[in-house]
Design a protein around this motif. Structure first.
Motif, short mmCIF file in Angstrom:
data_model
loop_
_atom_site.label_atom_id
_atom_site.label_comp_id
_atom_site.label_asym_id
_atom_site.label_seq_id
_atom_site.Cartn_x
_atom_site.Cartn_y
_atom_site.Cartn_z
N THR A 39 0.88 -1.10 0.21
CA THR A 39 0.00 0.22 0.08
C THR A 39 0.80 1.26 0.02
O THR A 39 0.71 2.12 -0.71
CB THR A 39 -0.94 0.01 1.16
OG1 THR A 39 -1.83 -1.15 1.10
CG2 THR A 39 -1.86 1.38 1.27
N SER A 40 1.93 1.23 0.88
CA SER A 40 2.76 2.32 0.80
C SER A 40 3.47 2.80 -0.55
O SER A 40 3.49 3.89 -1.01
CB SER A 40 3.85 2.20 1.92
OG SER A 40 3.37 2.17 3.30
N VAL A 41 3.88 1.74 -1.43
CA VAL A 41 4.70 1.99 -2.49
C VAL A 41 3.57 2.46 -3.37
O VAL A 41 3.79 3.64 -4.08
CB VAL A 41 5.12 0.71 -3.23
CG1 VAL A 41 5.70 0.77 -4.50
CG2 VAL A 41 6.49 0.10 -2.26
N LEU A 42 2.62 2.20 -3.63
CA LEU A 42 1.52 2.70 -4.41
C LEU A 42 0.94 3.94 -3.94
O LEU A 42 0.94 4.73 -5.02
CB LEU A 42 0.15 1.48 -4.33
CG LEU A 42 0.30 0.31 -5.07
CD1 LEU A 42 -0.94 -0.53 -4.67
CD2 LEU A 42 0.90 0.12 -6.43
N GLY A 43 1.02 4.05 -2.61
CA GLY A 43 0.46 5.57 -2.39
C GLY A 43 1.67 6.65 -2.75
O GLY A 43 1.05 7.78 -2.97
N LEU A 44 2.74 6.32 -2.62
CA LEU A 44 3.79 7.09 -2.89
C LEU A 44 3.84 7.64 -4.47
O LEU A 44 4.29 8.61 -4.73
CB LEU A 44 5.12 6.84 -2.48
CG LEU A 44 5.25 6.72 -1.00
CD1 LEU A 44 6.74 6.21 -0.47
CD2 LEU A 44 5.27 8.02 -0.37
N THR A 109 -2.46 6.67 -17.61
CA THR A 109 -1.53 5.82 -17.16
C THR A 109 -1.57 5.24 -15.85
O THR A 109 -1.41 4.04 -15.44
CB THR A 109 -0.15 6.10 -17.26
OG1 THR A 109 -0.28 6.61 -18.83
CG2 THR A 109 0.87 5.45 -17.10
N LEU A 110 -2.23 6.14 -14.74
CA LEU A 110 -2.25 5.92 -13.33
C LEU A 110 -3.45 4.93 -13.14
O LEU A 110 -3.63 4.90 -11.74
CB LEU A 110 -2.45 7.13 -12.80
CG LEU A 110 -1.06 8.10 -12.47
CD1 LEU A 110 -1.19 9.43 -11.77
CD2 LEU A 110 0.03 7.37 -11.91
N ILE A 111 -4.36 4.65 -13.95
CA ILE A 111 -5.68 3.96 -13.54
C ILE A 111 -5.14 2.62 -12.82
O ILE A 111 -5.75 2.38 -11.89
CB ILE A 111 -6.51 3.96 -14.77
CG1 ILE A 111 -7.20 5.16 -15.21
CG2 ILE A 111 -7.61 2.75 -14.55
CD1 ILE A 111 -8.17 5.10 -16.41
N PRO A 112 -4.39 1.79 -13.48
CA PRO A 112 -4.12 0.62 -12.78
C PRO A 112 -3.53 0.68 -11.30
O PRO A 112 -3.66 -0.05 -10.36
CB PRO A 112 -2.87 -0.09 -13.72
CG PRO A 112 -3.11 0.29 -14.87
CD PRO A 112 -3.69 1.98 -14.84
N VAL A 113 -2.69 1.97 -11.17
CA VAL A 113 -2.07 2.24 -9.87
C VAL A 113 -3.17 2.62 -8.88
O VAL A 113 -3.30 1.96 -7.69
CB VAL A 113 -0.97 3.26 -9.84
CG1 VAL A 113 -0.38 3.60 -8.63
CG2 VAL A 113 -0.01 3.06 -11.11
N ARG A 193 -0.76 10.18 6.49
CA ARG A 193 -0.58 8.92 5.96
C ARG A 193 0.78 8.85 5.44
O ARG A 193 1.65 7.85 5.49
CB ARG A 193 -1.56 8.34 4.96
CG ARG A 193 -2.93 8.05 5.68
CD ARG A 193 -3.11 7.50 6.89
NE ARG A 193 -2.37 6.10 6.71
CZ ARG A 193 -2.14 5.15 7.83
NH1 ARG A 193 -2.71 5.59 9.02
NH2 ARG A 193 -1.65 3.86 7.61
N VAL A 194 1.32 9.85 4.79
CA VAL A 194 2.86 9.82 4.03
C VAL A 194 3.86 9.50 5.26
O VAL A 194 4.61 8.60 4.83
CB VAL A 194 3.04 11.14 3.45
CG1 VAL A 194 4.66 11.26 3.02
CG2 VAL A 194 2.24 11.35 2.06
N PRO A 195 3.83 10.16 6.53
CA PRO A 195 4.95 9.75 7.32
C PRO A 195 4.78 8.31 7.56
O PRO A 195 5.90 7.53 8.07
CB PRO A 195 4.61 10.68 8.58
CG PRO A 195 3.86 11.84 7.99
CD PRO A 195 3.21 11.34 6.72
N VAL A 196 3.57 7.69 7.66
CA VAL A 196 3.34 6.26 8.04
C VAL A 196 3.93 5.54 6.79
O VAL A 196 4.64 4.38 7.34
CB VAL A 196 1.76 5.98 8.26
CG1 VAL A 196 1.64 4.64 8.49
CG2 VAL A 196 1.40 6.92 9.35
N ALA A 197 3.41 5.87 5.76
CA ALA A 197 3.98 5.02 4.49
C ALA A 197 5.48 5.06 4.38
O ALA A 197 6.00 4.14 4.37
CB ALA A 197 3.34 5.91 3.20
#
Length: 432
Positions: A39-44, A109-113, A193-197
């Motif tokens: 989840t963190s990778v996709l979120g970034l 392009t970001l739709i799958p992400v 959430r970014v600090p958590v990711a």
């Protein structure tokens, strides 16, 4: 007085968390690929991508010169959200071609992400108790607005670039307000959430428990399914889907073979064929309701209105005025564009001078067009004053075709395609 020990059923939210048949139970979601690292990778990735989308969306809004309301900007009651920072420049002439091409291509392009990110966090939508603290309540509200806003913006955006207007109302204000709601939720969620990711990625890298890309492990003991794909495989699937969409989209910004590979991209109307007018169009003359008898040389007249009155010009009159050329592309809000075409006609600033405006000034352009949006469009003084801004009569060495705006059309460097009005009937110079 003796007390009877408390007894009875567990609270409803605890029963929901323990019953594996309910989505509120962690056991309901059985894939071990889900977890903080994935989840963190996709979120970034989305953090970077959506920020670019929002910035290019604001630039697209600015390109319409929204202070020329209500002609160009049809957003009602926009208030502070419709802030206006600058007049859209004419240099470089490919500016809108670049910014809007990036906006549309990156969005697709970001739709799958986006879909993978929603899949990875869907258990959180059903987590119990629904609110544990004030901060958690803010996070849950932002999450609901984020998911709803993301789906709304991406769906309406894709429908717009495909010219499928299935949604109620006008795309322009719907996408405008939806973007602000979505981005407000996005910023709120990112702050929380970014600090958590980032912490999750550091902890997983330093845990020494194997490569998280290769060996996914259940994030809780009540997620019993064996992995069917590694995290590396899951990211590869998402990345491959994005590359596929990119490869079948970006070619609409170019002429030649790449345009034919963009099978999922906006086509910008029918294929244009060959010859001097063999480049992309959006709306045909027939679609716009243009009648041939209105555009015949013996019938059509251009009205030019300004400080000293009104001048009516035939096409022959325009051909006798000083002629100038400019190599300019056409770029549309749907994301497609053409390469530079060789336009020739009368400079807008020369037409302004005919009616008493020695210095460049704003202009309202009106079309013979009956169907579709932007039958009237306004241009700022800096656009009128550019020596490449023309009332074009010819393109690529030949007269305009009916679908390209015969008998005369506007062409302005770096302007959105809808402001390059076709089938021009009237031009009013002066403060709008």
């Amino acid at each position: 007085m003796s007390r009877t020990p408390c007894s009875g059923a567990a609270p409803a939210y605890l029963r929901g968390m323990s019953d594996p048949r309910l989505p509120s139970s962690p056991g309901f979601w059985r894939s071990p690929v889900r977890g903080p690292w994935f989840t963190s990778v996709l979120g970034l990735v989305l953090l970077a991508g959506i920020t670019v989308l929002f910035v290019t969306g604001l630039l697209s809004y600015a390109a319409y010169n929204p202070d020329l309301a209500p002609v160009n900007d049809k957003t009602p009651d926009k208030g502070l959200l419709g802030f206006y920072l600058f007049s859209w420049p004419t240099d470089p002439p490919w500016l809108y071609r670049l910014t809007q091409g990036v906006h549309v291509t990156l969005g697709i392009t970001l739709i799958p992400v986006l879909l993978a990110k929603l899949w990875s966090v869907v258990p959180k939508l059903f987590a119990l108790p629904p609110v544990r603290s004030f901060a958690h309540a803010i996070e849950r509200i932002s999450l609901l607005l984020l998911v709803g806003g993301a789906l709304f913006e991406f769906v309406t955006g894709v429908l717009n670039v495909q010219l499928d207007y299935l949604f109620p109302g006008s795309f322009y204000p719907l996408h405008f307000y939806g973007a602000w709601v979505f981005f407000a939720a996005f910023v709120t969620h990112a702050v929380l959430r970014v600090p958590v990711a980032l912490r999750n990625l550091r902890e997983m890298r330093g845990a020494g428990g194997g490569d998280p890309l290769v060996s996914p492990r259940p994030d809780a003991p009540d997620v019993p399914d064996a992995p069917t794909v590694s995290r590396r495989g899951a990211l590869g699937l998402v990345g491959g889907g994005s590359l596929l969409l990119f490869g079948t989209t970006f070619g609409r910004g170019f002429d030649g073979p790449l345009r034919r590979t963009a099978v999922l991209a906006p086509h910008g109307g029918p294929e244009p064929g060959g010859g001097p007018g063999g480049f992309q169009i959006n709306k045909t003359a027939a679609y716009a309701g243009i009648r041939e008898r209105e555009t015949r040389d013996d019938a059509w007249r251009l009205e030019v209105v300004g400080r000293t009155g009104t001048v009516r010009l035939s096409r022959a009159d325009l051909c006798e005025l000083p002629s100038h050329g400019a190599a300019l592309p056409i770029a549309c809000v749907e994301g497609w564009s053409t390469s530079d075409q060789e336009w020739r006609g009368v400079r807008l600033r020369d037409l302004a001078a005919l009616v008493g405006h020695d210095a460049p000034t704003d202009v309202l352009v009106e079309s013979l067009q009956r169907h579709g949006a932007f039958r009237r469009a306004a241009l700022r003084a800096n656009q009128v004053g550019d020596e490449r801004s023309l009332l074009a009569l010819r393109v690529n060495g030949a007269d305009l075709t009916p679908d390209h705006g015969y008998p005369a059309r506007i062409i302005v460097p770096a302007a959105p395609g809808v402001l390059n009005t076709k089938w021009v009937a009237r031009m009013t110079f002066g403060e709008l």
